[in-house]
Motif scaffolding. Structure first.
Motif, PDB file in Angstrom:
ATOM      1  N   LEU A 188       0.653  -1.220  -0.051  1.00  0.00           N
ATOM      2  CA  LEU A 188      -0.050  -0.011  -0.105  1.00  0.00           C
ATOM      3  C   LEU A 188       0.894   1.246  -0.018  1.00  0.00           C
ATOM      4  CD1 LEU A 188      -2.898  -0.980   2.711  1.00  0.00           C
ATOM      5  CD2 LEU A 188      -3.141  -0.738   0.340  1.00  0.00           C
ATOM      6  N   TRP A 189       1.992   1.493   0.563  1.00  0.00           N
ATOM      7  CA  TRP A 189       2.951   2.243   0.701  1.00  0.00           C
ATOM      8  C   TRP A 189       3.591   2.585  -0.592  1.00  0.00           C
ATOM      9  CZ3 TRP A 189       8.030   2.554  -0.151  1.00  0.00           C
ATOM     10  CH2 TRP A 189       8.600   3.914  -0.001  1.00  0.00           C
ATOM     11  N   ALA A 190       3.975   1.589  -1.151  1.00  0.00           N
ATOM     12  CA  ALA A 190       4.476   1.910  -2.331  1.00  0.00           C
ATOM     13  C   ALA A 190       3.443   2.285  -3.555  1.00  0.00           C
ATOM     14  CB  ALA A 190       5.136   0.289  -2.887  1.00  0.00           C
ATOM     15  N   ALA A 191       2.177   1.657  -3.545  1.00  0.00           N
ATOM     16  CA  ALA A 191       1.370   2.070  -4.675  1.00  0.00           C
ATOM     17  C   ALA A 191       0.925   3.464  -4.377  1.00  0.00           C
ATOM     18  CB  ALA A 191       0.197   1.351  -4.295  1.00  0.00           C
ATOM     19  N   ALA A 192       0.757   3.914  -2.940  1.00  0.00           N
ATOM     20  CA  ALA A 192       0.368   5.374  -2.623  1.00  0.00           C
ATOM     21  C   ALA A 192       1.808   6.368  -3.258  1.00  0.00           C
ATOM     22  CB  ALA A 192       0.326   5.668  -1.059  1.00  0.00           C
ATOM     23  N   ALA A 193       3.045   5.868  -2.888  1.00  0.00           N
ATOM     24  CA  ALA A 193       4.149   6.633  -3.107  1.00  0.00           C
ATOM     25  C   ALA A 193       3.912   6.999  -4.696  1.00  0.00           C
ATOM     26  CB  ALA A 193       5.233   6.123  -2.591  1.00  0.00           C
ATOM     27  N   ALA A 194       3.884   5.729  -5.390  1.00  0.00           N
ATOM     28  CA  ALA A 194       3.949   5.606  -6.903  1.00  0.00           C
ATOM     29  C   ALA A 194       2.563   6.615  -7.644  1.00  0.00           C
ATOM     30  CB  ALA A 194       3.662   4.362  -7.468  1.00  0.00           C
ATOM     31  N   GLN A 195       1.486   6.658  -6.880  1.00  0.00           N
ATOM     32  CA  GLN A 195       0.660   7.452  -7.380  1.00  0.00           C
ATOM     33  C   GLN A 195       0.881   8.989  -7.089  1.00  0.00           C
ATOM     34  OE1 GLN A 195      -3.068   6.575  -5.091  1.00  0.00           O
ATOM     35  NE2 GLN A 195      -4.144   8.529  -6.046  1.00  0.00           N
ATOM     36  N   MET A 196       1.650   9.362  -5.979  1.00  0.00           N
ATOM     37  CA  MET A 196       1.684  10.417  -5.762  1.00  0.00           C
ATOM     38  C   MET A 196       2.944  11.126  -6.478  1.00  0.00           C
ATOM     39  SD  MET A 196       2.665  12.359  -2.050  1.00  0.00           S
ATOM     40  CE  MET A 196       1.003  12.008  -1.671  1.00  0.00           C
ATOM     41  N   PHE A 197       3.882  10.432  -6.860  1.00  0.00           N
ATOM     42  CA  PHE A 197       5.414  10.798  -7.350  1.00  0.00           C
ATOM     43  C   PHE A 197       5.640  10.376  -8.653  1.00  0.00           C
ATOM     44  CE2 PHE A 197       5.912  11.247  -2.647  1.00  0.00           C
ATOM     45  CZ  PHE A 197       5.962  12.517  -2.564  1.00  0.00           C
ATOM     46  N   GLY A 198       4.738   9.421  -9.224  1.00  0.00           N
ATOM     47  CA  GLY A 198       4.909   8.896 -10.505  1.00  0.00           C
ATOM     48  C   GLY A 198       5.358   7.216 -10.507  1.00  0.00           C
ATOM     49  N   ASP A 199       4.969   6.606 -11.595  1.00  0.00           N
ATOM     50  CA  ASP A 199       5.214   5.251 -11.752  1.00  0.00           C
ATOM     51  C   ASP A 199       6.656   4.968 -11.592  1.00  0.00           C
ATOM     52  OD1 ASP A 199       2.506   4.681 -11.526  1.00  0.00           O
ATOM     53  OD2 ASP A 199       2.377   4.752 -13.920  1.00  0.00           O
ATOM     54  N   ASP A 200       7.697   5.693 -12.058  1.00  0.00           N
ATOM     55  CA  ASP A 200       9.129   5.523 -12.102  1.00  0.00           C
ATOM     56  C   ASP A 200       9.566   5.120 -10.639  1.00  0.00           C
ATOM     57  OD1 ASP A 200       9.125   5.855 -14.679  1.00  0.00           O
ATOM     58  OD2 ASP A 200       9.714   8.035 -14.585  1.00  0.00           O
ATOM     59  N   LEU A 201       8.839   5.414  -9.717  1.00  0.00           N
ATOM     60  CA  LEU A 201       9.282   5.213  -8.323  1.00  0.00           C
ATOM     61  C   LEU A 201       9.337   3.681  -8.125  1.00  0.00           C
ATOM     62  CD1 LEU A 201       9.857   5.794  -5.305  1.00  0.00           C
ATOM     63  CD2 LEU A 201       7.659   6.199  -5.008  1.00  0.00           C
ATOM     64  N   ALA A 202       8.408   2.901  -8.736  1.00  0.00           N
ATOM     65  CA  ALA A 202       8.211   1.472  -8.707  1.00  0.00           C
ATOM     66  C   ALA A 202       9.529   0.798  -8.950  1.00  0.00           C
ATOM     67  CB  ALA A 202       7.100   0.971  -9.414  1.00  0.00           C
ATOM     68  N   ARG A 203      10.223   1.249  -9.972  1.00  0.00           N
ATOM     69  CA  ARG A 203      11.761   0.702 -10.083  1.00  0.00           C
ATOM     70  C   ARG A 203      12.680   0.791  -9.048  1.00  0.00           C
ATOM     71  NH1 ARG A 203      12.264   3.875 -16.052  1.00  0.00           N
ATOM     72  NH2 ARG A 203      10.249   3.168 -16.947  1.00  0.00           N
ATOM     73  N   PHE A 204      12.561   1.767  -8.403  1.00  0.00           N
ATOM     74  CA  PHE A 204      13.468   1.919  -7.194  1.00  0.00           C
ATOM     75  C   PHE A 204      13.123   2.147  -6.071  1.00  0.00           C
ATOM     76  CE2 PHE A 204      15.283   3.411 -11.363  1.00  0.00           C
ATOM     77  CZ  PHE A 204      16.273   2.409 -11.579  1.00  0.00           C
ATOM     78  N   PRO A 205      12.040   1.358  -5.346  1.00  0.00           N
ATOM     79  CA  PRO A 205      11.325   1.634  -4.119  1.00  0.00           C
ATOM     80  C   PRO A 205      12.484   1.740  -2.783  1.00  0.00           C
ATOM     81  CG  PRO A 205      10.990  -0.424  -4.843  1.00  0.00           C
ATOM     82  CD  PRO A 205      11.745   0.182  -5.957  1.00  0.00           C
ATOM     83  N   THR A 206      13.372   1.155  -2.865  1.00  0.00           N
ATOM     84  CA  THR A 206      14.405   1.051  -1.764  1.00  0.00           C
ATOM     85  C   THR A 206      15.309   2.463  -1.653  1.00  0.00           C
ATOM     86  OG1 THR A 206      14.595  -1.320  -1.626  1.00  0.00           O
ATOM     87  CG2 THR A 206      16.403   0.124  -0.501  1.00  0.00           C
ATOM     88  N   LEU A 207      15.795   2.909  -3.002  1.00  0.00           N
ATOM     89  CA  LEU A 207      16.321   3.905  -3.051  1.00  0.00           C
ATOM     90  C   LEU A 207      15.614   5.337  -2.739  1.00  0.00           C
ATOM     91  CD1 LEU A 207      18.977   5.611  -4.034  1.00  0.00           C
ATOM     92  CD2 LEU A 207      18.058   5.576  -6.235  1.00  0.00           C
ATOM     93  N   TYR A 208      14.277   5.098  -3.297  1.00  0.00           N
ATOM     94  CA  TYR A 208      13.498   6.329  -2.966  1.00  0.00           C
ATOM     95  C   TYR A 208      12.971   6.222  -1.361  1.00  0.00           C
ATOM     96  CZ  TYR A 208       9.079   8.812  -2.264  1.00  0.00           C
ATOM     97  OH  TYR A 208       7.988   9.726  -1.472  1.00  0.00           O
ATOM     98  N   ALA A 209      13.000   5.163  -0.911  1.00  0.00           N
ATOM     99  CA  ALA A 209      12.420   5.204   0.683  1.00  0.00           C
ATOM    100  C   ALA A 209      13.686   5.607   1.479  1.00  0.00           C
ATOM    101  CB  ALA A 209      12.185   3.724   1.206  1.00  0.00           C
ATOM    102  N   SER A 210      14.814   5.503   1.107  1.00  0.00           N
ATOM    103  CA  SER A 210      16.098   5.817   1.964  1.00  0.00           C
ATOM    104  C   SER A 210      16.278   7.255   1.762  1.00  0.00           C
ATOM    105  CB  SER A 210      17.381   5.134   1.210  1.00  0.00           C
ATOM    106  OG  SER A 210      17.154   3.737   1.470  1.00  0.00           O
ATOM    107  N   LEU A 211      16.170   7.778   0.370  1.00  0.00           N
ATOM    108  CA  LEU A 211      16.335   9.066   0.246  1.00  0.00           C
ATOM    109  C   LEU A 211      15.338   9.938   1.051  1.00  0.00           C
ATOM    110  CD1 LEU A 211      17.193   9.079  -3.614  1.00  0.00           C
ATOM    111  CD2 LEU A 211      18.827   9.666  -1.586  1.00  0.00           C
ATOM    112  N   ALA A 212      14.003   9.309   0.915  1.00  0.00           N
ATOM    113  CA  ALA A 212      12.637  10.217   1.660  1.00  0.00           C
ATOM    114  C   ALA A 212      13.156  10.294   3.010  1.00  0.00           C
ATOM    115  CB  ALA A 212      11.651   9.480   1.398  1.00  0.00           C
ATOM    116  N   ILE A 213      13.775   9.208   3.807  1.00  0.00           N
ATOM    117  CA  ILE A 213      13.962   9.273   5.099  1.00  0.00           C
ATOM    118  C   ILE A 213      15.014  10.246   5.567  1.00  0.00           C
ATOM    119  CG2 ILE A 213      15.396   7.358   5.506  1.00  0.00           C
ATOM    120  CD1 ILE A 213      12.571   8.167   7.719  1.00  0.00           C
ATOM    121  N   THR A 214      16.077  10.250   4.733  1.00  0.00           N
ATOM    122  CA  THR A 214      17.322  11.080   4.513  1.00  0.00           C
ATOM    123  C   THR A 214      16.588  12.649   4.714  1.00  0.00           C
ATOM    124  OG1 THR A 214      18.558   9.609   3.793  1.00  0.00           O
ATOM    125  CG2 THR A 214      19.639  11.929   3.883  1.00  0.00           C
ATOM    126  N   ALA A 215      16.026  12.725   3.727  1.00  0.00           N
ATOM    127  CA  ALA A 215      15.235  14.261   3.658  1.00  0.00           C
ATOM    128  C   ALA A 215      14.434  14.649   4.642  1.00  0.00           C
ATOM    129  CB  ALA A 215      14.682  14.188   2.353  1.00  0.00           C
TER     130      ALA A 215
END
Length: 498
Positions: A246-273
């Motif tokens: 559900l988290w991955a689907a919500a993030a992809a809906q908000m920030f684009g489907d390209d996020l689904a390719r690198f969810p681990t990288l996105y999550a790490s960058l998001a928590i860093t930010a």
């Protein structure tokens, strides 16, 4: 003695104020269906256990253990329809507020400054998200603060009490929240850097074993207790795979489907930010004292473990939605204000940085917790929320006993009704018989629309596909909304067979 008593009494008003405010906030969140799915499952499970409808084996083997047992105890002691989950979360929040205020005062801050610091830390958006999410997230916040402060003490002294402080914090984290378990696991390779270099030179392995022994022993004991109750095993009141999806689907809906390719990288960058934006006081103060390693290294380790835990959660899929770790930002800010002397010497700068952190916390939540953002849109924006429909049908079932409903699929139904007593859920014998013999003979039955997201996974809909649309002989609709229908039995001589 008098000074300690004065500081303790001074914390009482602000803690009481926080408790009342958070109870009101929690009531609003419940009314608008803003609780997370895992929080709803835990609340429904605790309510069911408090009403005596859960075997003892499932209670002692419940996970996350600390929030489940505390919520169950409060639900058992409190009057019917008491929001046990909100009471536990608000109590933990008030405890954290009192602790922060007393710690700021003990560190030498004036009472007014300590009050302002406490309000900015405690009412940080990430902390408010945690208290609304329920006891599990609040236990996570409390023990993260305990661990962060213990890391500072461990680096400064590395004595027996400091080692035990870190070990107990790791153990408590592992049993407070799935992401707490991820944090404890991710912390293991970093612990060798948390102690004084002299101890690492002697035996880094022994240091890590000493720090992790309480958590390892507790996990082993918990596994044994679960094993000795045949047929029960671990009772997981969280769905890691589902919540992560559900988290991955919500993030992809908000920030684009390209996020689904690198969810681990996105999550790490998001928590860093989120850490940088939500705790700028940590960035600035550590930059100003960068030569003083006992002050810098514990904070850096804490932030690194938070990022690593987020990456492990997404990569493995074992620990669920990583959004809960956004609370690490106000926790880190509080630890810096308590342990770094420069933060207390430059009060104006520190206060400004905490204010910026409050604003940055809103930005961080947007990146790290898109599910909550979507819930806000559903509650206050356009359209009806299925959560609110389940909440209202639960309210319509108040005072009606013998309601057959799949509450594992829709735990918010229990929340709307107030208590689990009178609900015939998947753990009950009537529900099992209905599934086994394809027949319904209960006073009431509630089903969601099969075309809805909730209805697609409902076990009653799968067993009785025509029930929602056509009803059943001997039953009539006594309540309905956009998603749900509640049927009541009118002819006690008839039994509905599929």
């Amino acid at each position: 003695m008098n000074g300690t008593m004065t500081r303790t009494l001074g914390a009482t008003p602000i803690a009481s104020f926080a408790f009342v405010v958070i109870l009101a906030l929690a009531a609003g969140a419940v009314g608008h269906g803003l609780l997370t799915d895992d929080a709803l499952r835990l609340w429904a499970g605790a309510s069911t256990a408090a009403d005596g409808q859960v075997p003892i084996g499932r209670i002692v083997a419940a996970y996350p253990t600390l929030p489940f047992l505390s919520t169950t105890l409060v639900a058992w002691l409190a009057p019917a329809a008491t929001p046990a989950q909100a009471l536990v979360a608000a109590s933990l929040f008030a405890l954290l507020v009192a602790f922060c205020f007393l710690s700021f005062r003990r560190a030498g801050l004036p009472m007014a400054a300590a009050g302002v610091f406490t309000v900015l830390v405690a009412f940080h958006p990430a902390m408010l998200r945690a208290v609304v999410a329920g006891p599990s997230d609040m236990f996570l916040a409390v023990f993260l603060l305990m661990l962060c402060l213990a890391l500072f003490s461990l680096r400064a002294r590395s004595g027996t009490s400091e080692v035990m402080g870190v070990g107990l914090a790791l153990m408590a984290l592992a049993f407070s929240h799935p992401m707490g378990a991820a944090f404890a696991f991710a912390a293991i390779p970093f612990l060798a850097f948390a102690v004084r270099p002299l101890l690492v030179e002697r035996s880094a392995f022994n240091v890590v074993i000493a720090l992790t022994f309480p958590a390892l022993f507790a996990v082993g004991a918990f596994s044994y207790v679960s094993w000795i109750f045949p047929g029960d095993g671990w009772s997981i009141f969280a769905a890691p795979t589902e919540s992560l999806s559900l988290w991955a689907a919500a993030a992809a809906q908000m920030f684009g489907d390209d996020l689904a390719r690198f969810p681990t990288l996105y999550a790490s960058l998001a928590i860093t930010a989120a850490l940088l934006a939500g705790a700028p006081i940590a960035v600035v103060m550590l930059a100003l004292v960068y030569r003083r390693q006992p002050l810098v290294i514990p904070a850096v380790i804490f932030a690194a473990v938070a990022i690593a835990a987020t990456a492990i959660s997404v990569l493995s899929g074992f620990f669920g939605d990583p959004a809960a770790l956004v609370v690490a930002a106000p926790v880190l800010a509080a630890a810096i204000a308590i342990r770094v002397p420069l933060a207390r010497e430059r009060l104006g700068l520190s206060m400004a940085l905490l204010m910026f952190g409050w604003l940055g916390g809103i930005v961080g939540l947007t990146f790290v917790d898109p599910i909550t953002v979507n819930h806000f849109r559903a509650a206050f924006g356009h359209g009806e929320s299925e959560r609110l429909d389940a909440l209202t049908v639960g309210g319509a079932a108040v005072g009606r006993d013998g309601v057959l409903v799949d509450v594992d699929n829709a735990p918010v139904f229990v929340l709307g009704r107030g208590r689990a007593r009178g609900i015939l859920g998947p753990q009950s014998e009537p529900f099992a018989l209905a599934m086994l013999f394809d027949r319904i003979d209960t006073p009431f039955v509630a089903v969601p629309d099969p075309q809805s997201n909730t209805g697609a996974n409902d076990r009653l809909n799968k067993a009785f596909p025509s029930l929602f649309r056509e009803g059943a002989p001997g039953y009539r609709v006594i309540y309905q909304n956009n998603t749900w229908r509640l049927f009541g039995k009118t002819d006690k001589t008839k039994v509905f067979k599929n």
